[in-house]
Design a protein around this motif. Structure first.
Motif, short mmCIF file in Angstrom:
data_model
loop_
_atom_site.label_atom_id
_atom_site.label_comp_id
_atom_site.label_asym_id
_atom_site.label_seq_id
_atom_site.Cartn_x
_atom_site.Cartn_y
_atom_site.Cartn_z
N VAL A 2 3.72 -6.28 -1.45
CA VAL A 2 4.78 -5.61 -2.18
C VAL A 2 5.58 -6.65 -2.97
O VAL A 2 6.00 -7.66 -2.43
CB VAL A 2 5.71 -4.83 -1.22
CG1 VAL A 2 6.90 -4.25 -1.97
CG2 VAL A 2 4.93 -3.73 -0.52
N VAL A 5 10.77 -3.20 -5.14
CA VAL A 5 11.19 -1.99 -4.44
C VAL A 5 12.36 -1.39 -5.20
O VAL A 5 13.29 -2.10 -5.60
CB VAL A 5 11.63 -2.31 -2.99
CG1 VAL A 5 12.13 -1.06 -2.29
CG2 VAL A 5 10.50 -2.95 -2.21
N VAL A 14 7.67 1.62 -4.88
CA VAL A 14 7.25 0.26 -4.57
C VAL A 14 6.18 -0.17 -5.57
O VAL A 14 5.39 0.63 -6.05
CB VAL A 14 6.70 0.12 -3.12
CG1 VAL A 14 7.79 0.37 -2.12
CG2 VAL A 14 5.53 1.04 -2.89
#
Length: 77
Positions: A2, A5, A14
């Motif tokens: 990731v 966000v 995300v």
């Protein structure tokens, strides 16, 4: 992995190595953009005041307009 966000009232967006996804209920649904290359390495996500979603991926910056985004969210698969 990731890389970005973005919490929003309807769920969390995300972005990462495999594209972008949004949390709908208890699961994450990958964002597929018609007519565009598949999203890769999404390192930035911003929602503008007009409801457009802006994504930064390895090919550049992509804007998804509010109407297009709402249509996709209504049928996210």
């Amino acid at each position: 992995m990731v890389l970005s966000v973005l919490p929003q009232p309807g769920g969390v967006w995300v972005g990462g190595e495999l594209g972008a996804a949004v949390q709908i209920g208890s699961r994450f649904v990958p964002l597929h953009v018609q007519g565009e290359q598949p999203l890769r390495t999404v390192s930035g996500i911003v929602m503008s005041q007009d409801g457009a979603l802006w994504l930064n991926d390895e090919s550049g910056i992509l804007r998804i307009g509010p109407a297009q985004l709402q249509a996709w969210l209504a049928k996210p698969e």
